[in-house]
Design an enzyme around this catalytic site. Structure first.
Site, PDB file in Angstrom:
ATOM      1  N   PHE A  15       0.821  -1.209   0.000  1.00  0.00           N
ATOM      2  CA  PHE A  15       0.000   0.000   0.000  1.00  0.00           C
ATOM      3  C   PHE A  15       0.858   1.264   0.000  1.00  0.00           C
ATOM      4  O   PHE A  15       0.850   2.049  -0.943  1.00  0.00           O
ATOM      5  CB  PHE A  15      -0.941  -0.048   1.213  1.00  0.00           C
ATOM      6  CG  PHE A  15      -1.500   1.269   1.642  1.00  0.00           C
ATOM      7  CD1 PHE A  15      -2.193   2.065   0.746  1.00  0.00           C
ATOM      8  CD2 PHE A  15      -1.359   1.707   2.956  1.00  0.00           C
ATOM      9  CE1 PHE A  15      -2.719   3.294   1.142  1.00  0.00           C
ATOM     10  CE2 PHE A  15      -1.886   2.920   3.365  1.00  0.00           C
ATOM     11  CZ  PHE A  15      -2.555   3.719   2.455  1.00  0.00           C
ATOM     12  N   THR A  39       2.744 -10.044   1.032  1.00  0.00           N
ATOM     13  CA  THR A  39       1.520  -9.276   1.257  1.00  0.00           C
ATOM     14  C   THR A  39       1.329  -8.201   0.197  1.00  0.00           C
ATOM     15  O   THR A  39       0.256  -7.608   0.115  1.00  0.00           O
ATOM     16  CB  THR A  39       1.536  -8.606   2.650  1.00  0.00           C
ATOM     17  OG1 THR A  39       2.670  -7.735   2.737  1.00  0.00           O
ATOM     18  CG2 THR A  39       1.618  -9.643   3.753  1.00  0.00           C
ATOM     19  N   ASP A  60      13.290 -11.285  -1.627  1.00  0.00           N
ATOM     20  CA  ASP A  60      13.071 -11.244  -0.187  1.00  0.00           C
ATOM     21  C   ASP A  60      14.289 -10.599   0.465  1.00  0.00           C
ATOM     22  O   ASP A  60      15.409 -11.123   0.367  1.00  0.00           O
ATOM     23  CB  ASP A  60      12.875 -12.677   0.327  1.00  0.00           C
ATOM     24  CG  ASP A  60      12.557 -12.746   1.816  1.00  0.00           C
ATOM     25  OD1 ASP A  60      12.812 -11.762   2.533  1.00  0.00           O
ATOM     26  OD2 ASP A  60      12.063 -13.794   2.260  1.00  0.00           O
ATOM     27  N   VAL A  61      14.093  -9.463   1.137  1.00  0.00           N
ATOM     28  CA  VAL A  61      15.232  -8.716   1.676  1.00  0.00           C
ATOM     29  C   VAL A  61      15.877  -9.403   2.883  1.00  0.00           C
ATOM     30  O   VAL A  61      16.946  -8.970   3.328  1.00  0.00           O
ATOM     31  CB  VAL A  61      14.846  -7.268   2.055  1.00  0.00           C
ATOM     32  CG1 VAL A  61      14.403  -6.501   0.824  1.00  0.00           C
ATOM     33  CG2 VAL A  61      13.789  -7.231   3.151  1.00  0.00           C
ATOM     34  N   TYR A 149       5.762  -7.783  15.852  1.00  0.00           N
ATOM     35  CA  TYR A 149       5.798  -6.570  15.027  1.00  0.00           C
ATOM     36  C   TYR A 149       6.454  -5.419  15.784  1.00  0.00           C
ATOM     37  O   TYR A 149       7.363  -4.756  15.275  1.00  0.00           O
ATOM     38  CB  TYR A 149       4.377  -6.190  14.612  1.00  0.00           C
ATOM     39  CG  TYR A 149       4.290  -5.015  13.676  1.00  0.00           C
ATOM     40  CD1 TYR A 149       4.805  -5.086  12.384  1.00  0.00           C
ATOM     41  CD2 TYR A 149       3.668  -3.831  14.067  1.00  0.00           C
ATOM     42  CE1 TYR A 149       4.717  -4.009  11.513  1.00  0.00           C
ATOM     43  CE2 TYR A 149       3.574  -2.749  13.207  1.00  0.00           C
ATOM     44  CZ  TYR A 149       4.095  -2.842  11.931  1.00  0.00           C
ATOM     45  OH  TYR A 149       4.005  -1.777  11.079  1.00  0.00           O
ATOM     46  N   TYR A 163      24.323   1.895  13.100  1.00  0.00           N
ATOM     47  CA  TYR A 163      25.038   2.155  11.848  1.00  0.00           C
ATOM     48  C   TYR A 163      25.315   3.651  11.684  1.00  0.00           C
ATOM     49  O   TYR A 163      26.344   4.057  11.151  1.00  0.00           O
ATOM     50  CB  TYR A 163      24.236   1.630  10.653  1.00  0.00           C
ATOM     51  CG  TYR A 163      24.629   0.238  10.233  1.00  0.00           C
ATOM     52  CD1 TYR A 163      25.402   0.022   9.094  1.00  0.00           C
ATOM     53  CD2 TYR A 163      24.244  -0.866  10.980  1.00  0.00           C
ATOM     54  CE1 TYR A 163      25.773  -1.260   8.699  1.00  0.00           C
ATOM     55  CE2 TYR A 163      24.616  -2.154  10.605  1.00  0.00           C
ATOM     56  CZ  TYR A 163      25.377  -2.337   9.473  1.00  0.00           C
ATOM     57  OH  TYR A 163      25.749  -3.605   9.093  1.00  0.00           O
TER      58      TYR A 163
END
Length: 331
Positions: A15, A39, A60-61, A149, A163
């Site tokens: 989205f 998704t 896929d990261v 999540y 980082y």
């Protein structure tokens, strides 16, 4: 000769990711879109496939990420974002927040690119401070069902700042509050598509709890504008981007009934575990640092969103989510 800036957007078929692709194409960037389509939906970006300054990687990261050539910016938006999704794929949700973010920070370091990561208001949990400022540390149940999540996003912030401090990497962190608009999945479980879907099907609207919990809804165009400004700013600490006008879920359900012209009842079911009672951003930083605040009223945004859902084929309205997620949770 003008050299086109190149940006990698992960979660690009989702989205919010798809709207970001549109915005950066409009701004004259070369956009590399990446999504594993767990998704996401290619229909959200198929209108861009014909463009010379757009390409798509089905990837896929959480696996090693490589993009040939120079890279100026990275937007990391790959992640399940609705409770239905991350409760079905909890391990992948944690992996994309941890391994995926690590991979993309490494890519940013190699390419000397600036990276913006998509965090969330969920890092505040069920807040004890209202409205939520960026300095609030949150009230989160680390081992509850929503923890997969919440903690994935909290880790994303931690490793991003590591980082930034250790490697001197240019990083940005956006904390996204409830966002809505066209291209949301009708059956993804979030409150706006859930209510509109129920209204269009002639079903009663389901409110969890007594409906006194609040949410603050930001239209997608406003959200994208805030993210765009943050990426190009000089500020490297987290910034809330959301609409501070809150409404109770009960009152919002009644708004949907009026908007759709239906006469359904509002029914009540038990509140899910750890569902936050209040959600409202303090956007002082966004106003002062970015010169940003939302412009689209809820009435205007909801009208556009309703028209989008109404235009979907009828089989979309009744379709249940059918993706098989078992492989993504296997390891």
């Amino acid at each position: 000769m003008y050299e086109m800036k190149k940006i990698l957007i992960t979660g690009a078929a989702g989205f919010l990711g798809s709207h970001l692709c549109d915005r950066f194409i409009k701004e004259g960037y070369y956009v590399i879109a990446m999504d594993n389509l767990i998704t996401g939906d290619l229909r959200n970006i198929e209108h861009l496939f014909k463009l010379e300054n757009f390409e798509f990687y089905h990837h896929d990261v959480t696996k090693f990420v490589n993009v040939p050539g120079k890279l100026d910016y990275i937007l990391h938006f790959a992640s399940p974002a609705s409770p239905i999704d991350y409760l079905k794929i909890p391990i992948q949700t944690l992996k994309v927040g941890a391994l995926g973010t690590h991979n993309l920070l490494g890519l940013a370091k190699v390419k000397n690119a600036r990276i913006l990561i998509a965090s969330t208001s969920e890092i505040y949990g069920d807040p004890l401070v209202h409205p939520q400022t960026e300095e609030y540390y949150g009230n989160v149940n680390t081992i509850g069902p929503r923890g997969v999540y919440d903690e994935a996003k909290r880790f994303m912030e931690s490793i991003t700042m590591a980082y930034n401090r250790f490697h001197g990497l240019e990083t940005r962190i956006v904390r996204i509050f409830n966002t809505y608009g066209p291209r949301m999945r009708l059956n993804d479980g979030r409150v706006i598509p859930a209510f509109i879907g129920q209204a269009l099907r002639g079903e009663d609207l389901t409110v969890f709890g007594d409906g006194s919990q609040t949410r603050s809804f930001c239209y997608v165009d406003d959200e994208v504008e805030g993210i765009y400004r943050l990426l190009l700013s000089d500020y490297d600490m987290p910034v809330n981007i959301g609409n501070p006008h809150e409404i109770t879920i009960k009152d919002f359900a009644e708004e949907i009934v009026k908007l759709t012209g239906t006469d359904q009842k509002v029914i009540y079911k038990p509140l899910p575990q750890d569902d936050p009672m209040q959600r409202q951003p303090d956007i002082t930083k966004a106003k002062e640092i970015l010169g940003w605040e939302p412009k689209v009223s809820r009435a205007e945004g909801m009208k556009k969103t309703y028209e989008y859902f109404k235009s979907l084929p009828e089989d979309e309205l009744y379709k249940k989510e059918h993706k098989d997620f078992k492989d993504y949770n296997r390891i």
